[in-house]
Write an enzyme that holds these catalytic residues in place. Structure first.
Site, PDB file in Angstrom:
ATOM      1  N   ALA A 199       0.851  -1.192   0.000  1.00 42.25           N
ATOM      2  CA  ALA A 199       0.000   0.000   0.000  1.00 42.25           C
ATOM      3  C   ALA A 199       0.885   1.241   0.000  1.00 42.25           C
ATOM      4  O   ALA A 199       1.663   1.473   0.921  1.00 42.25           O
ATOM      5  CB  ALA A 199      -0.905  -0.008   1.228  1.00 42.25           C
ATOM      6  N   GLN A 208       0.219  -0.938  -5.408  1.00 37.80           N
ATOM      7  CA  GLN A 208      -1.094  -0.622  -4.851  1.00 37.80           C
ATOM      8  C   GLN A 208      -1.073   0.816  -4.348  1.00 37.80           C
ATOM      9  O   GLN A 208      -0.224   1.182  -3.532  1.00 37.80           O
ATOM     10  CB  GLN A 208      -1.427  -1.567  -3.695  1.00 37.80           C
ATOM     11  CG  GLN A 208      -2.826  -1.375  -3.126  1.00 37.80           C
ATOM     12  CD  GLN A 208      -3.065  -2.203  -1.879  1.00 37.80           C
ATOM     13  OE1 GLN A 208      -2.447  -1.952  -0.845  1.00 37.80           O
ATOM     14  NE2 GLN A 208      -3.957  -3.184  -1.959  1.00 37.80           N
ATOM     15  N   TYR A 213      -9.573   1.451   5.028  1.00 41.11           N
ATOM     16  CA  TYR A 213      -8.880   2.679   4.651  1.00 41.11           C
ATOM     17  C   TYR A 213      -9.848   3.606   3.906  1.00 41.11           C
ATOM     18  O   TYR A 213     -11.029   3.308   3.771  1.00 41.11           O
ATOM     19  CB  TYR A 213      -7.615   2.343   3.873  1.00 41.11           C
ATOM     20  CG  TYR A 213      -6.656   1.514   4.710  1.00 41.11           C
ATOM     21  CD1 TYR A 213      -6.205   1.989   5.936  1.00 41.11           C
ATOM     22  CD2 TYR A 213      -6.249   0.239   4.312  1.00 41.11           C
ATOM     23  CE1 TYR A 213      -5.366   1.224   6.745  1.00 41.11           C
ATOM     24  CE2 TYR A 213      -5.403  -0.530   5.111  1.00 41.11           C
ATOM     25  CZ  TYR A 213      -4.964  -0.029   6.323  1.00 41.11           C
ATOM     26  OH  TYR A 213      -4.145  -0.782   7.122  1.00 41.11           O
ATOM     27  N   ARG A 222      -8.767  -3.516  -5.025  1.00 40.71           N
ATOM     28  CA  ARG A 222      -8.940  -4.403  -3.869  1.00 40.71           C
ATOM     29  C   ARG A 222     -10.091  -3.885  -3.029  1.00 40.71           C
ATOM     30  O   ARG A 222     -10.164  -2.703  -2.710  1.00 40.71           O
ATOM     31  CB  ARG A 222      -7.665  -4.469  -3.022  1.00 40.71           C
ATOM     32  CG  ARG A 222      -7.881  -5.228  -1.707  1.00 40.71           C
ATOM     33  CD  ARG A 222      -6.602  -5.635  -1.014  1.00 40.71           C
ATOM     34  NE  ARG A 222      -6.116  -6.922  -1.535  1.00 40.71           N
ATOM     35  CZ  ARG A 222      -5.269  -7.730  -0.883  1.00 40.71           C
ATOM     36  NH1 ARG A 222      -4.801  -7.390   0.296  1.00 40.71           N
ATOM     37  NH2 ARG A 222      -4.880  -8.867  -1.422  1.00 40.71           N
ATOM     38  N   LEU A 238      -5.490 -16.887   3.914  1.00 42.96           N
ATOM     39  CA  LEU A 238      -5.143 -18.216   4.444  1.00 42.96           C
ATOM     40  C   LEU A 238      -5.085 -19.271   3.347  1.00 42.96           C
ATOM     41  O   LEU A 238      -5.567 -20.389   3.502  1.00 42.96           O
ATOM     42  CB  LEU A 238      -6.128 -18.629   5.543  1.00 42.96           C
ATOM     43  CG  LEU A 238      -6.173 -17.711   6.789  1.00 42.96           C
ATOM     44  CD1 LEU A 238      -7.134 -18.251   7.822  1.00 42.96           C
ATOM     45  CD2 LEU A 238      -4.784 -17.534   7.390  1.00 42.96           C
TER      46      LEU A 238
END
Length: 356
Positions: A58, A100, A182, A230, A301
């Site tokens: 980021a 990003q 964010y 995203r 995960l």
């Protein structure tokens, strides 16, 4: 049987050699927003390790858009120049360099994760944070200033300027960060956005800034290069952002020309109850891919080669984005190829170590 995980995929004019991407992961190790040798080694080793796309963490579009003082940025030319050798090294070693672009909003002016404590105030090296509404993320975070429409316009302009610098630095994918609580996510969710103007209230208004930024970035980025977004598909909290809204947003982003939805979840509120288990976010990716008709990346995960193969082979996502597993093993793609019986090229410097 041929591995889908190790098949190539094209988005616009870019061909990715496999379906394994490195997620953007904050390192909290920049200096005045500029990457350091740490970033060259961190990102470069994952390119050497066989990933198809390596996405820089980021990267704040303004100084006050950082999460912490150690965050990466792309609001000036010195930062841009510091990224050039990193993007070049990634590309030279067979991966597509991505970046990003982000603004932390109310989750800014914090300490690095290993420096425990409350958010940084101005006298401690911190700064004023801003958000759609003056609601702090938690008692340990600063109360944000409510953004004016002029502030909102400046944020969109900052994303455009950072996009131009990303291109000059040599990146070939840009991802818009609208997840994890964010700024852009804060506008999307009614839990953090209580505005009564054109940027708050109904879904159309809450989506306005994300769509505005996406349209501006897409129009300023070369047509042959892809743009990702995203999102957090759900806040995991009652009355918040959810999958149905995410599908509508994804459809609108597709219409703008966004090429892939990087589908994560959570991060907006500290009290979210998230049912963590392997692949717990994959159903969101699958639903958005099917119902919005846009390419998706699955995250969360994902650790085993067989698990990643099953996700892409069954059409739940077009690729997987690995984070912590890539921190544990930068060469995960090379090792996964062996497990799945896929033949992939190793760096010539490492060929003598390739298992047979």
């Amino acid at each position: 049987m041929k591995s889908t995980l190790f098949s190539s995929i094209a988005l616009r004019g870019i061909e990715f050699k496999n379906r394994i991407f490195v997620s953007p992961m904050c390192q909290y190790s920049s200096q005045d927003g500029a990457p350091t040798d740490w970033h060259l080694v961190h990102l470069g080793s994952r390119a050497v390790g066989g990933a198809a796309c390596v996405i820089q963490e980021a990267t704040a579009v303004t100084a006050e858009g950082r999460i912490s003082p150690g965050d990466a940025g792309l609001w000036n030319d010195a930062q841009m120049e510091a990224y050039r050798p990193i993007a070049s090294f990634i590309k030279e070693n067979g991966a597509i360099p991505g970046i990003q672009l982000a603004h932390a909003g109310r989750k800014g002016s914090t300490r690095a994760p290993w420096d425990k404590g409350p958010a940084l105030k101005a006298g401690e090296g911190g700064w004023e944070v801003s958000a759609p509404s003056p609601i702090a993320f938690s008692p340990d975070y600063l109360k944000p200033r409510e953004m004016s429409t002029q502030d909102i316009a400046k944020v969109t302009e900052a994303f455009v300027k950072a996009t131009a610098r990303a291109l000059q630095a040599g990146f070939e994918v840009v991802e818009i960060h609208s997840a994890h609580g964010y700024l852009l996510h804060e506008f999307l969710s009614p839990l953090s956005n209580q505005r009564t103007d054109n940027y708050g209230g109904n879904l159309e208004n809450r989506m306005r800034l994300t769509l505005q930024v996406a349209a501006a970035v897409r129009s300023s980025w070369p047509t042959h290069l892809p743009v990702f977004t995203r999102i957090s598909a759900t806040d995991w909290a009652e009355g918040g952002w959810d999958l149905e809204q995410s599908i509508i947003l994804s459809q609108k982003l597709k219409d703008i020309g966004i090429d892939l939805m990087d589908v994560s979840s959570g991060g907006l509120v500290p009290h979210a109850k998230i049912p963590l288990h392997p692949g717990y976010q994959v159903p969101f990716s699958a639903a958005i891919r099917e119902r919005a008709g846009i390419a998706t990346g699955a995250v969360g995960l994902i650790t085993a080669p067989e698990q990643a193969e099953q996700i892409v082979a069954t059409g739940q996502a077009d690729m997987v984005l690995l984070a912590r597993e890539m921190l544990r093993d930068p060469y995960w793609p090379l090792h996964a190829a062996k497990v799945l019986g896929a033949e992939v090229a190793w760096p010539k410097q490492y060929e003598r170590a390739k298992p047979h």
